[in-house]
Motif scaffolding. Structure first.
Motif, PDB file in Angstrom:
ATOM      1  N   GLY A  36     -22.591  69.591   5.039  1.00  0.00           N
ATOM      2  CA  GLY A  36     -23.203  69.632   3.716  1.00  0.00           C
ATOM      3  C   GLY A  36     -23.888  70.951   3.429  1.00  0.00           C
ATOM      4  O   GLY A  36     -23.773  71.497   2.321  1.00  0.00           O
ATOM      5  N   GLN A  37     -24.588  71.490   4.415  1.00  0.00           N
ATOM      6  CA  GLN A  37     -25.295  72.749   4.212  1.00  0.00           C
ATOM      7  C   GLN A  37     -24.329  73.928   4.105  1.00  0.00           C
ATOM      8  O   GLN A  37     -24.598  74.889   3.381  1.00  0.00           O
ATOM      9  N   ILE A  38     -23.213  73.862   4.817  1.00  0.00           N
ATOM     10  CA  ILE A  38     -22.210  74.913   4.701  1.00  0.00           C
ATOM     11  C   ILE A  38     -21.590  74.904   3.295  1.00  0.00           C
ATOM     12  O   ILE A  38     -21.372  75.959   2.687  1.00  0.00           O
ATOM     13  N   LEU A  39     -21.334  73.714   2.772  1.00  0.00           N
ATOM     14  CA  LEU A  39     -20.815  73.602   1.399  1.00  0.00           C
ATOM     15  C   LEU A  39     -21.807  74.198   0.406  1.00  0.00           C
ATOM     16  O   LEU A  39     -21.419  74.902  -0.537  1.00  0.00           O
ATOM     17  N   PHE A  40     -23.086  73.918   0.634  1.00  0.00           N
ATOM     18  CA  PHE A  40     -24.136  74.466  -0.230  1.00  0.00           C
ATOM     19  C   PHE A  40     -24.198  75.986  -0.104  1.00  0.00           C
ATOM     20  O   PHE A  40     -24.349  76.700  -1.108  1.00  0.00           O
ATOM     21  N   ALA A  41     -24.069  76.496   1.132  1.00  0.00           N
ATOM     22  CA  ALA A  41     -24.095  77.943   1.358  1.00  0.00           C
ATOM     23  C   ALA A  41     -22.932  78.630   0.653  1.00  0.00           C
ATOM     24  O   ALA A  41     -23.101  79.715   0.063  1.00  0.00           O
ATOM     25  N   ILE A  42     -21.756  78.011   0.707  1.00  0.00           N
ATOM     26  CA  ILE A  42     -20.584  78.570   0.027  1.00  0.00           C
ATOM     27  C   ILE A  42     -20.821  78.616  -1.481  1.00  0.00           C
ATOM     28  O   ILE A  42     -20.507  79.611  -2.145  1.00  0.00           O
ATOM     29  N   PHE A 188     -32.000  69.272   0.983  1.00  0.00           N
ATOM     30  CA  PHE A 188     -32.345  67.850   1.015  1.00  0.00           C
ATOM     31  C   PHE A 188     -32.741  67.355  -0.376  1.00  0.00           C
ATOM     32  O   PHE A 188     -32.431  66.224  -0.756  1.00  0.00           O
ATOM     33  N   PHE A 189     -33.448  68.202  -1.133  1.00  0.00           N
ATOM     34  CA  PHE A 189     -33.857  67.825  -2.487  1.00  0.00           C
ATOM     35  C   PHE A 189     -32.638  67.565  -3.354  1.00  0.00           C
ATOM     36  O   PHE A 189     -32.573  66.565  -4.080  1.00  0.00           O
ATOM     37  N   ARG A 190     -31.655  68.438  -3.268  1.00  0.00           N
ATOM     38  CA  ARG A 190     -30.481  68.317  -4.126  1.00  0.00           C
ATOM     39  C   ARG A 190     -29.619  67.103  -3.768  1.00  0.00           C
ATOM     40  O   ARG A 190     -29.178  66.383  -4.652  1.00  0.00           O
ATOM     41  N   ILE A 191     -29.391  66.896  -2.493  1.00  0.00           N
ATOM     42  CA  ILE A 191     -28.564  65.739  -2.134  1.00  0.00           C
ATOM     43  C   ILE A 191     -29.336  64.440  -2.346  1.00  0.00           C
ATOM     44  O   ILE A 191     -28.748  63.406  -2.681  1.00  0.00           O
ATOM     45  N   GLY A 192     -30.661  64.495  -2.179  1.00  0.00           N
ATOM     46  CA  GLY A 192     -31.479  63.309  -2.443  1.00  0.00           C
ATOM     47  C   GLY A 192     -31.465  62.941  -3.911  1.00  0.00           C
ATOM     48  O   GLY A 192     -31.353  61.763  -4.272  1.00  0.00           O
ATOM     49  N   LEU A 193     -31.569  63.951  -4.768  1.00  0.00           N
ATOM     50  CA  LEU A 193     -31.535  63.724  -6.211  1.00  0.00           C
ATOM     51  C   LEU A 193     -30.182  63.177  -6.655  1.00  0.00           C
ATOM     52  O   LEU A 193     -30.106  62.213  -7.429  1.00  0.00           O
ATOM     53  N   ALA A 267     -23.440  65.727  -4.752  1.00  0.00           N
ATOM     54  CA  ALA A 267     -23.885  67.071  -5.131  1.00  0.00           C
ATOM     55  C   ALA A 267     -22.704  68.032  -5.246  1.00  0.00           C
ATOM     56  O   ALA A 267     -22.656  68.868  -6.154  1.00  0.00           O
ATOM     57  N   THR A 268     -21.760  67.896  -4.331  1.00  0.00           N
ATOM     58  CA  THR A 268     -20.588  68.780  -4.341  1.00  0.00           C
ATOM     59  C   THR A 268     -19.740  68.554  -5.586  1.00  0.00           C
ATOM     60  O   THR A 268     -19.349  69.508  -6.281  1.00  0.00           O
ATOM     61  N   GLY A 270     -20.589  66.721  -8.357  1.00  0.00           N
ATOM     62  CA  GLY A 270     -21.301  66.647  -9.632  1.00  0.00           C
ATOM     63  C   GLY A 270     -22.130  67.859  -9.973  1.00  0.00           C
ATOM     64  O   GLY A 270     -22.534  68.042 -11.126  1.00  0.00           O
ATOM     65  N   MET A 271     -22.395  68.713  -8.986  1.00  0.00           N
ATOM     66  CA  MET A 271     -23.284  69.842  -9.236  1.00  0.00           C
ATOM     67  C   MET A 271     -22.662  71.182  -8.862  1.00  0.00           C
ATOM     68  O   MET A 271     -22.605  72.100  -9.681  1.00  0.00           O
ATOM     69  N   TRP A 272     -22.168  71.302  -7.632  1.00  0.00           N
ATOM     70  CA  TRP A 272     -21.748  72.620  -7.146  1.00  0.00           C
ATOM     71  C   TRP A 272     -20.348  73.018  -7.621  1.00  0.00           C
ATOM     72  O   TRP A 272     -20.176  74.111  -8.169  1.00  0.00           O
ATOM     73  N   LEU A 273     -19.368  72.158  -7.446  1.00  0.00           N
ATOM     74  CA  LEU A 273     -18.004  72.510  -7.872  1.00  0.00           C
ATOM     75  C   LEU A 273     -17.898  72.782  -9.375  1.00  0.00           C
ATOM     76  O   LEU A 273     -17.240  73.750  -9.779  1.00  0.00           O
ATOM     77  N   PRO A 274     -18.499  71.940 -10.241  1.00  0.00           N
ATOM     78  CA  PRO A 274     -18.385  72.206 -11.678  1.00  0.00           C
ATOM     79  C   PRO A 274     -18.953  73.570 -12.091  1.00  0.00           C
ATOM     80  O   PRO A 274     -18.435  74.186 -13.030  1.00  0.00           O
ATOM     81  N   ARG A 275     -19.962  74.037 -11.401  1.00  0.00           N
ATOM     82  CA  ARG A 275     -20.563  75.329 -11.749  1.00  0.00           C
ATOM     83  C   ARG A 275     -19.717  76.514 -11.301  1.00  0.00           C
ATOM     84  O   ARG A 275     -19.917  77.637 -11.769  1.00  0.00           O
ATOM     85  N   LEU A 276     -18.777  76.251 -10.399  1.00  0.00           N
ATOM     86  CA  LEU A 276     -17.902  77.323  -9.934  1.00  0.00           C
ATOM     87  C   LEU A 276     -16.626  77.412 -10.764  1.00  0.00           C
ATOM     88  O   LEU A 276     -15.821  78.328 -10.583  1.00  0.00           O
TER      89      LEU A 276
END
Length: 277
Positions: A36-42, A188-193, A267-268, A270-276
């Motif tokens: 999860g953290q590697i996905l966030f880092a990417i 943790f905040f982002r995946i918790g949300l 998060a991946t 709903g949040m990270w992929l759409p922004r890319l």
């Protein structure tokens, strides 16, 4: 003698298998967390780094309010430093916990550890500066929770460094684990949300417009306090001989592993992929 030997063997086995289950549950959580953290880092590298490479720093503000402000050199530098070293710790941190790599390449382990601790210090200092100069989207409560997170990172970094210098390896590893969890607070905040939004089908316990509410107060402090408390219970359960204690902790870790996996997926997607896109 044979009877006594059999009793001792059975006794050892009764202690060993709960330990194995506890260790396996901890490893599973760690693997899911690292993924999860590697996905966030990417995501951070591609979104913020991509915008910087294109010279479009204003794009940062789509996600990070007041992330880039024209003319604010120090503030913008603090944000850039924070984002850069966030990627460094997200990639470099997990490597420190690989036993084979640590044992076969001790020199690499030491230098990566130095980079990791240096990045952690710069990350916390830049984060504290950002809170002071820009504030957080969650207001005063958010400012306090993020500042406390930054202070904990500073303290854990110092203890991790001093225990390593004194060759107190067992204690050093515990402080590095605490540091690893504290630095994962933003993640943790982002995946918790996102887990909360997914299971509730929308915002519950907070106003998505003002980003205020009791749930966000809970998550603001829980993003690092909950993992740290779980870690202390894990350390405590390792010392106990009762199988029930170890199995309860293992089950707790397994539940949080499921939450972590679901939150990461949410998060991946709903949040990270759409922004890319």
């Amino acid at each position: 003698m044979s009877t006594r030997s059999n009793v001792l063997t059975v006794g050892k086995q009764s202690v060993m298998w709960p330990n194995k289950i506890l260790n396996y549950s901890a490893r599973l959580w760690f693997i899911i967390t690292v993924i999860g953290q590697i996905l966030f880092a990417i995501y951070v590298a591609l979104f913020y780094g991509g915008a910087a490479m294109e010279g479009d720093f204003m794009r940062w503000n789509r996600v990070l309010p007041h992330g880039y402000v024209e003319g604010e050199t120090m503030g913008n530098l603090a944000v850039a430093t924070h984002l850069l070293f966030a990627v460094v710790v997200l990639f470099g941190g997990p490597i420190q916990f690989i036993p084979k790599l640590r044992n076969k390449f001790p020199l690499f382990h030491r230098w990566n550890g130095r980079i990791y601790l240096s990045a952690a210090l710069l990350l916390s200092i830049s984060g504290l500066y950002m809170v002071i100069s820009k504030g957080t989207i969650s207001g005063l409560v958010g400012d306090i929770s993020v500042s406390l997170n930054g202070i904990l990172i500073l303290l854990f970094s110092i203890y991790a460094l001093t225990t390593a210098m004194k060759r107190k390896i067992v204690v050093h590893r515990k402080w590095v684990l605490r540091l690893f969890l504290a630095m994962g607070g933003v993640w943790f905040f982002r995946i918790g949300l996102m887990f909360w939004l997914l299971v509730n089908g929308g915002p519950v316990g907070f106003d998505p417009e003002t980003f205020r509410g009791p749930f966000l107060v809970f998550l603001g402090f829980g993003q690092y306090l909950i993992p740290l408390i779980l870690l202390e219970f894990y350390f405590w359960s390792q010392k106990k001989r009762k199988a029930a204690t170890k199995l309860t902790m293992a089950m707790t870790l397994f539940i949080f592993t499921i939450i972590t996996a679901i939150g990461t997926f949410a998060a991946t997607m709903g949040m990270w992929l759409p922004r890319l896109g």
